[in-house]
Design an enzyme around this catalytic site. Structure first.
Site, PDB file in Angstrom:
ATOM      1  N   VAL A   7       0.850  -1.189   0.000  1.00  0.00           N
ATOM      2  CA  VAL A   7       0.000   0.000   0.000  1.00  0.00           C
ATOM      3  C   VAL A   7       0.886   1.240   0.000  1.00  0.00           C
ATOM      4  CG1 VAL A   7      -1.871   1.207   1.164  1.00  0.00           C
ATOM      5  CG2 VAL A   7      -1.717  -1.291   1.317  1.00  0.00           C
ATOM      6  N   GLY A   8       0.895   1.945  -1.137  1.00  0.00           N
ATOM      7  CA  GLY A   8       1.652   3.182  -1.257  1.00  0.00           C
ATOM      8  C   GLY A   8       0.725   4.387  -1.237  1.00  0.00           C
ATOM      9  N   THR A  10       0.124   6.509  -3.589  1.00  0.00           N
ATOM     10  CA  THR A  10      -0.605   6.685  -4.843  1.00  0.00           C
ATOM     11  C   THR A  10      -1.331   5.423  -5.265  1.00  0.00           C
ATOM     12  OG1 THR A  10       1.041   8.316  -5.565  1.00  0.00           O
ATOM     13  CG2 THR A  10      -0.399   7.386  -7.259  1.00  0.00           C
ATOM     14  N   ILE A  12      -1.998   0.953  -4.676  1.00  0.00           N
ATOM     15  CA  ILE A  12      -1.854  -0.319  -3.965  1.00  0.00           C
ATOM     16  C   ILE A  12      -1.459  -1.355  -5.013  1.00  0.00           C
ATOM     17  CG2 ILE A  12      -2.981  -2.084  -2.569  1.00  0.00           C
ATOM     18  CD1 ILE A  12      -4.991   0.027  -1.678  1.00  0.00           C
ATOM     19  N   VAL A  13      -0.299  -1.957  -4.829  1.00  0.00           N
ATOM     20  CA  VAL A  13       0.151  -3.000  -5.747  1.00  0.00           C
ATOM     21  C   VAL A  13      -0.163  -4.341  -5.105  1.00  0.00           C
ATOM     22  CG1 VAL A  13       2.078  -3.925  -7.085  1.00  0.00           C
ATOM     23  CG2 VAL A  13       1.990  -1.482  -6.557  1.00  0.00           C
ATOM     24  N   ASP A 109       7.688  -0.195   3.309  1.00  0.00           N
ATOM     25  CA  ASP A 109       8.109  -0.532   1.948  1.00  0.00           C
ATOM     26  C   ASP A 109       9.632  -0.579   1.827  1.00  0.00           C
ATOM     27  OD1 ASP A 109       8.154   2.210   2.463  1.00  0.00           O
ATOM     28  OD2 ASP A 109       7.687   2.778   0.400  1.00  0.00           O
ATOM     29  N   THR A 184       8.051  24.617 -25.156  1.00  0.00           N
ATOM     30  CA  THR A 184       7.909  24.618 -23.697  1.00  0.00           C
ATOM     31  C   THR A 184       7.740  23.216 -23.128  1.00  0.00           C
ATOM     32  OG1 THR A 184       6.950  26.836 -23.714  1.00  0.00           O
ATOM     33  CG2 THR A 184       6.525  25.491 -21.768  1.00  0.00           C
TER      34      THR A 184
END
Length: 259
Positions: A7-8, A10, A12-13, A109, A184
């Site tokens: 669970v990060g 950004t 969840i892996v 992690d 740009t």
């Protein structure tokens, strides 16, 4: 089968291991507002998409840097998978000796990555994890976690530029062919990506020298995380990319604690 969840901030892996093989891997967006039932329905759909049966899951392990997600995830696992999950944290066997001033401050992690890389290579290591934040971790040959550095992730850096400069747009993280750019968007991409490579190589070089001064041999430098491949192609310091390092580490920690 063993079900692993990283669970990060950004994403969840999620991964499923059968014996030592990673047979499925998915990503969900991290949302602390989701209920256990919402997570359960999503997990059920993911398993069905790979023709996997939830009833065959014999164990679950979670590492998380987002405490607000844990109640729903743990409740979902008990309700839908009928097992108690192992949660990476104090009291869980890892085989890593943490030398941080306060070991409880080290993100789960980072510990999981260290376990996987130490188990696989058994030599001095620098692990760079390209996530929401980019973390640099130093591990000795005998498995001492010395510490490391943390900096804003590539996406955070890119977003900050467009949000704080009125005339600069959001850009895709795509490497332009040159640094001297003529529009740009390409100029921003060059500055963000090549500038980030320079940051990574400088920090890594300093860490290599400090580890040698500490008495270690020159460490192997491993990159992981969603943007590892993008940066590693330009970096002169990264030796290997291990895309599933965290999931592998979770599987290893589960095996160490399953009794």
């Amino acid at each position: 089968m063993i079900f692993v969840l990283d669970v990060g901030n950004t994403n969840i892996v999620l991964g499923v291991y059968k014996d030592d093989d990673l047979i499925a891997e998915w990503r969900l967006s991290t949302d602390p507002k989701r209920t256990s039932d919402e997570y359960g329905v999503q997990v059920l759909k993911l398993f069905n998409s790979k023709e996997l049966n939830l009833d065959e899951v014999e164990g679950v392990i979670i590492s998380s840097v987002v405490p607000n997600t844990m109640y729903s995830l743990e409740h979902m696992i008990r309700k839908f998978l009928k097992v108690d999950p192992v949660v990476v944290g104090p009291g869980v066997k890892t085989g890593i000796n943490i030398k941080y001033d306060n070991p409880k401050e080290v993100g789960a992690d980072r510990i999981v990555n260290a376990v996987a890389a130490h188990e696989k290579y058994n030599k001095p290591l620098i692990i760079i994890d390209f996530g929401t934040a980019t973390t640099f971790c130093a591990i000795t040959a005998k498995g001492d976690y010395l510490g490391g550095a943390i900096c804003p992730g590539l996406k955070i850096s890119s977003r900050a530029l467009s949000e704080n400069a009125a005339k600069l747009p959001e850009v895709k993280l795509v490497k332009p062919p040159k640094v001297i750019c003529k529009n740009t968007v390409s100029s921003m991409q060059a500055g963000i990506i090549y500038g980030y490579v320079g940051q990574v190589d400088f920090i890594t070089d300093k860490m290599i020298n400090e580890m040698i001064e500490y008495g270690e041999e020159k460490p192997l430098v491993i990159a992981t995380g969603g943007l590892a491949k993008l940066i590693s192609k330009e970096s002169s310091k990264i030796d290997k990319v291990e895309s599933f390092l965290t999931l592998d580490g979770l599987k290893i920690i589960y095996e160490k604690n399953k009794e």
